[in-house]
Design a protein around this motif. Structure first.
Motif, PDB file in Angstrom:
ATOM      1  N   MET A  74       5.144  11.157  -2.526  1.00 33.64           N
ATOM      2  CA  MET A  74       4.700  10.718  -1.198  1.00 33.64           C
ATOM      3  C   MET A  74       4.320   9.246  -1.215  1.00 33.64           C
ATOM      4  O   MET A  74       4.572   8.520  -0.241  1.00 33.64           O
ATOM      5  N   THR A  75       3.712   8.790  -2.303  1.00 37.16           N
ATOM      6  CA  THR A  75       3.341   7.375  -2.418  1.00 37.16           C
ATOM      7  C   THR A  75       4.583   6.489  -2.383  1.00 37.16           C
ATOM      8  O   THR A  75       4.632   5.478  -1.669  1.00 37.16           O
ATOM      9  N   ILE A  76       5.599   6.870  -3.150  1.00 33.71           N
ATOM     10  CA  ILE A  76       6.847   6.110  -3.184  1.00 33.71           C
ATOM     11  C   ILE A  76       7.544   6.159  -1.828  1.00 33.71           C
ATOM     12  O   ILE A  76       8.061   5.141  -1.338  1.00 33.71           O
ATOM     13  N   ALA A  77       7.558   7.340  -1.203  1.00 36.97           N
ATOM     14  CA  ALA A  77       8.187   7.488   0.105  1.00 36.97           C
ATOM     15  C   ALA A  77       7.486   6.642   1.159  1.00 36.97           C
ATOM     16  O   ALA A  77       8.138   6.043   2.035  1.00 36.97           O
ATOM     17  N   ALA A  78       6.155   6.579   1.092  1.00 32.04           N
ATOM     18  CA  ALA A  78       5.399   5.760   2.048  1.00 32.04           C
ATOM     19  C   ALA A  78       5.770   4.288   1.902  1.00 32.04           C
ATOM     20  O   ALA A  78       5.931   3.569   2.899  1.00 32.04           O
ATOM     21  N   ALA A  81      -2.884   6.416   3.649  1.00 36.42           N
ATOM     22  CA  ALA A  81      -3.412   7.686   4.148  1.00 36.42           C
ATOM     23  C   ALA A  81      -2.684   8.136   5.405  1.00 36.42           C
ATOM     24  O   ALA A  81      -2.329   9.312   5.555  1.00 36.42           O
ATOM     25  N   LYS A  82      -2.443   7.190   6.315  1.00 37.44           N
ATOM     26  CA  LYS A  82      -1.756   7.522   7.569  1.00 37.44           C
ATOM     27  C   LYS A  82      -0.314   7.952   7.308  1.00 37.44           C
ATOM     28  O   LYS A  82       0.192   8.898   7.936  1.00 37.44           O
ATOM     29  N   ASN A  83       0.348   7.290   6.375  1.00 37.54           N
ATOM     30  CA  ASN A  83       1.709   7.691   6.016  1.00 37.54           C
ATOM     31  C   ASN A  83       1.729   9.079   5.393  1.00 37.54           C
ATOM     32  O   ASN A  83       2.626   9.887   5.669  1.00 37.54           O
ATOM     33  N   PHE A  84       0.755   9.357   4.532  1.00 37.63           N
ATOM     34  CA  PHE A  84       0.669  10.693   3.937  1.00 37.63           C
ATOM     35  C   PHE A  84       0.492  11.754   5.024  1.00 37.63           C
ATOM     36  O   PHE A  84       1.131  12.801   4.996  1.00 37.63           O
TER      37      PHE A  84
END
Length: 333
Positions: A42-46, A304-307
């Motif tokens: 998720m971090t990479i995708a964000a 956080a918002k992207n997650f």
């Protein structure tokens, strides 16, 4: 009589953990692997989906996320089998060496990246408005390339060739460990290079960052009145970055210190550390890969918002267009 004793010892070593131990440990391990893989994905995708996250500082965070992701995909799953099979390695001698090279390189790269992140924050405070001109994406790529070269080079020759150089195979058949595990001089030296020096360096860098922020917070009232909003914004941002770095350092120290100390002890006294406790310290070290995504979300409103957006999309069972107005609005820091 001696043959009977030897047979009993071998059977005892090959005996697997009871289900009362295997099941709880398996659940904990699966949770660690899940958060390491899913959280860092998720971090990479964000970073990919949100252009506002694509800066030099976050490039370093993404490198850390990639490292942690690989730990979750490679190091943790294979070692989970080894752990739950009562420290029996079923994948063979050659893959053991390959696995050790990958694992040691990833763990060291994680440490080196934290040093680079700390140095980057110090340079931001030092250069101020000139930071973006000096610390460009190309410079960041060069720094990260250098850290990967160091990470791969430190342990790989010894992992691959130790038994060939010494002519001795110190690892028991069916086990998977580095050949230099019981060599005090080498183990102590690498522990200093891998843990002591980086931990001191990170501590010094973060202390300098704290001093710089304290100095900036004592800016004259005239300057504050001239640019009140800018000064205040530069100060939620610098303090927040310092807090995030402090959390990284604390997590690094807590997760790495027990493993490093026990590794040094084992190098000169193999029976002084319980094998199951040592394995627990190993998993504690890897747990950092599972914790880091939570730190990103806690310290960055944009991450956080992207997650939240990605989790919402997963719940709805569809992918949101990241170029839409809604996604752009939700991605604001």
């Amino acid at each position: 009589m001696s043959n009977l004793t030897l047979t009993d010892d071998i059977e005892e070593e090959d005996e697997e953990f009871p289900l009362t131990v295997t099941i709880p440990c398996g659940i904990i391990i699966v949770c660690l692997i899940f958060f390491a893989v899913f959280g860092n994905l998720m971090t990479i995708a964000a970073f990919i989906r949100d252009k506002g996250l694509r800066n030099v500082y976050n490039m370093y965070l993404i490198n850390l996320a990639v490292t942690d992701l690989l730990l979750g995909l490679v190091s943790m799953p294979f070692y989970a089998v080894y752990t739950l099979k009562s420290h029996s390695w079923p994948f063979g001698y050659h893959f053991c060496k390959t696995y050790m090279v990958i694992d040691f390189a990833l763990c060291l790269e994680s440490i080196l990246t934290i040093i680079v992140i700390s140095l980057d924050r110090l340079l931001l405070l030092r250069y101020g408005p000139h930071y973006s001109h000096k610390e460009t994406p190309k410079v960041a790529v060069l720094k990260l390339a250098l850290t990967w070269i160091v990470a791969v080079s430190l342990y790989s020759p010894a992992i691959i060739g130790w038994d060939l150089w010494t002519g001795e195979d110190s690892v028991e058949q069916g086990d998977c460990d580095v050949q230099f595990a019981n060599d005090l001089a080498f183990t102590a030296s690498t522990a200093v290079v891998e843990f002591a020096i980086p931990f001191i360096a990170i501590g010094v860098l973060n202390f300098l960052i704290y001093c710089k922020i304290r100095k900036r917070s004592k800016i004259s009232p005239v300057a504050k009145d001239a640019l009140p909003s800018v000064t205040t914004a530069v100060d939620a941002k610098n303090r927040k970055a310092a807090r995030f770095l402090a959390m990284l350092v604390v997590v690094f120290g807590i997760t790495w210190a027990p493993y490093t100390v026990s590794t040094i002890i084992i190098s000169f006294c193999d029976s002084c550390v319980d094998v199951n406790l040592y394995e627990a310290f190993n998993w504690l070290l890897w747990s950092k890969a599972s914790l880091n995504p939570f730190l990103y979300a806690y310290n960055s409103a944009r991450f956080a918002k992207n997650f939240q957006n990605m989790l919402a999309c997963c719940k709805k069972g569809k992918v949101t267009d990241t170029t839409s107005g809604t996604a752009t609005t939700n991605s604001k820091p």
